[in-house]
Structures are given as structure tokens and as C-alpha cells.
Design a protein around this motif. Structure first.
Motif, mmCIF file in Angstrom:
data_model
loop_
_atom_site.group_PDB
_atom_site.id
_atom_site.type_symbol
_atom_site.label_atom_id
_atom_site.label_comp_id
_atom_site.label_asym_id
_atom_site.label_seq_id
_atom_site.Cartn_x
_atom_site.Cartn_y
_atom_site.Cartn_z
ATOM 1 N N UNK A 2 124.576 14.330 18.619
ATOM 2 C CA UNK A 2 124.920 15.622 19.152
ATOM 3 C C UNK A 2 126.326 15.577 19.842
ATOM 4 N N UNK A 3 127.334 16.435 19.399
ATOM 5 C CA UNK A 3 128.443 16.586 19.937
ATOM 6 C C UNK A 3 128.709 17.829 20.698
ATOM 7 N N UNK A 4 128.979 17.616 21.965
ATOM 8 C CA UNK A 4 129.110 18.877 22.796
ATOM 9 C C UNK A 4 130.703 19.037 22.934
ATOM 10 N N UNK A 20 133.410 16.163 23.885
ATOM 11 C CA UNK A 20 134.533 16.510 23.943
ATOM 12 C C UNK A 20 134.786 17.656 24.953
ATOM 13 N N UNK A 21 135.953 17.394 25.797
ATOM 14 C CA UNK A 21 136.422 18.626 26.654
ATOM 15 C C UNK A 21 137.851 19.214 26.068
ATOM 16 N N UNK A 22 137.887 20.328 26.162
ATOM 17 C CA UNK A 22 139.158 21.107 25.991
ATOM 18 C C UNK A 22 139.506 22.045 27.000
ATOM 19 N N UNK A 47 140.198 20.851 19.825
ATOM 20 C CA UNK A 47 138.908 20.188 19.718
ATOM 21 C C UNK A 47 137.861 20.010 18.649
ATOM 22 N N UNK A 48 138.138 21.126 17.738
ATOM 23 C CA UNK A 48 137.221 21.393 16.369
ATOM 24 C C UNK A 48 137.867 20.372 15.516
ATOM 25 N N UNK A 49 139.236 20.021 15.376
ATOM 26 C CA UNK A 49 139.881 18.953 14.791
ATOM 27 C C UNK A 49 139.445 17.500 14.952
ATOM 28 N N UNK A 50 139.284 17.344 16.279
ATOM 29 C CA UNK A 50 138.635 16.124 16.775
ATOM 30 C C UNK A 50 136.990 15.747 16.435
ATOM 31 N N UNK A 51 136.490 17.145 16.596
ATOM 32 C CA UNK A 51 135.027 16.832 16.280
ATOM 33 C C UNK A 51 134.772 16.714 14.683
ATOM 34 N N UNK A 102 138.119 24.965 8.315
ATOM 35 C CA UNK A 102 137.990 23.533 7.711
ATOM 36 C C UNK A 102 136.611 23.028 8.314
ATOM 37 N N UNK A 103 136.435 23.176 9.518
ATOM 38 C CA UNK A 103 134.985 22.514 10.103
ATOM 39 C C UNK A 103 134.010 23.140 9.378
ATOM 40 N N UNK A 104 133.799 24.343 9.213
ATOM 41 C CA UNK A 104 132.674 25.088 8.654
ATOM 42 C C UNK A 104 132.553 25.090 7.154
ATOM 43 N N UNK A 105 133.467 24.640 6.424
ATOM 44 C CA UNK A 105 133.592 24.710 4.939
ATOM 45 C C UNK A 105 134.128 23.600 4.340
ATOM 46 N N UNK A 106 134.492 22.480 4.822
ATOM 47 C CA UNK A 106 134.998 21.293 4.177
ATOM 48 C C UNK A 106 134.146 20.008 4.716
ATOM 49 N N UNK A 107 134.082 19.261 3.702
ATOM 50 C CA UNK A 107 133.565 17.712 4.040
ATOM 51 C C UNK A 107 132.182 17.662 4.618
ATOM 52 N N UNK A 108 131.927 16.820 5.383
ATOM 53 C CA UNK A 108 130.545 16.483 6.005
ATOM 54 C C UNK A 108 130.466 17.587 7.147
ATOM 55 N N UNK A 109 131.397 17.842 7.751
ATOM 56 C CA UNK A 109 131.207 18.716 8.932
ATOM 57 C C UNK A 109 130.510 20.349 8.688
#
Length: 178
Positions: free
Chosen positions: A18-20, A59-61, A95-99, A136-143
Motif C-alpha cells: 500500500x503506497x500512500x 510519500x509526502x509531497x 510524487x507520482x513519478x516516485x510512486x 504514465x502511471x495509469x497506462x504504462x508498466x506495472x503501475x
């Protein structure tokens, strides 16, 4: 012939990452950061009551993007939790890039885990270039296979931004402080 039951015993529980993603920007000051702190504490507390082995990363931003907690079981995460304060801009894209980097790293999120859950807690007002990192987060790779949930903080949170984060996921936006 006796059955060797040791072949059927799971030696280690399958973890659920779980990543917050917690917005601690200046717009979250006052009652919003109080609501965020209470919500995260309650969330962590609820994680300790489940049979699933939940591994929490936070992760805080705000003034900066920080990984303040990486892969701790729910009990340790609750013990190590301390209230956050608000300041700075809202670098959601960073923050999304780090996640995404964390989810893509098989050392951090092994393949044998349950599908990761990423929870965005924010008033939904990013100040950086967040559209491309979100795409990129919602459409590429494992994320892209992560479950996603958004929690809006404040009566006037930007549901449009939070809706974009959960688009395509079977989750809803929760509202706090309305």
C-alpha cells in the motif's frame, strides 16, 4: 502412502503493498492537514486488524517530495506514524513519478505480492506538470495494474483531478472535511 503436507504449507504470507501519496502542501494547512493526519492514522490502525500482511510506504509531497516510510508492516507503520505539517507547493507529478518508480522496482514490489494499492490523499490542486506523470502511471508498466483510490480533503477539493487519478480503476473518491 502418506501425504507430505509440507508441500502445501505457505512459508510466508503474501504481502499487499500500500503506497500512500499524501499532499502536505500549503493549501492543506489548518483543518485539512488535521483531517489528513486523522485519516492516515485511522487507515493505518485498520490495516493492523486484517489477516493480510500489508506493507505500507508513504510519500509526502509539499515543500519537497519525500519517501517518509518505505515498506513497513502495518503495525510498524502505525507505531512509526507521526502527524505531518503543511507547507510549500503541490508537486503531484514528482510524487507520482516516485510512486511509479517504486512499483516498477521488483526489489520494492516483488511479483509475488498482491496487486499494489495506491491511495492519493489531497485537496487536488497540483502546482507542477502532473498530467504526463499521471498518464504514465495509469497506462504504462506495472503501475497501470495498481488499484487506485483517492481521498479528497476539504469541502472544496478538486474532484476533477482526483477523478483522473482513479479513472479506469474500480475505486471511488472518498471525501473528508466536507
Amino acid at each position: 502412502m502418506a501425504l507430505d503436507m509440507s508441500k502445501y504449507i505457505v512459508k510466508e504470507a503474501k504481502p499487499m503493498p500500500v503506497i500512500l501519496l499524501l499532499d502536505v502542501s500549503g493549501s492543506m494547512s489548518g483543518s485539512r492537514i488535521d483531517d489528513l493526519n486523522i485519516a492516515v492514522y485511522d487507515m493505518l490502525k485498520s490495516f493492523t486488524t486484517t489477516e493480510v500482511q500489508i506493507q505500507v510506504s508513504i510519500i509526502t509531497f509539499g515543500a519537497e517530495v519525500k519517501l517518509i516510510m518505505q515498506q513497513q508492516d502495518a503495525h510498524a507503520a502505525l507505531t512509526n506514524w507521526s502527524n505531518l505539517s503543511a507547507s510549500g507547493m503541490t508537486p503531484l507529478g514528482t510524487a507520482l513519478t516516485l510512486a511509479k518508480d517504486m512499483v516498477e522496482d521488483k526489489e520494492i514490489v516483488p511479483s509475488r505480492c498482491y496487486r499494489p494499492l495506491v491511495v492519493l490523499v489531497s485537496d487536488g490542486e497540483p502546482t507542477d506538470s502532473w498530467e504526463k506523470p499521471l498518464q504514465q502511471f495509469v497506462s504504462e508498466g506495472r503501475s497501470q495494474k495498481c488499484d487506485r483510490m483517492a481521498m479528497g480533503i476539504g469541502a472544496d477539493f478538486n474532484s476533477n483531478i482526483l477523478s483522473k487519478f482513479i479513472a479506469g480503476a474500480s475505486q471511488t473518491i472518498l471525501a473528508l472535511g466536507c
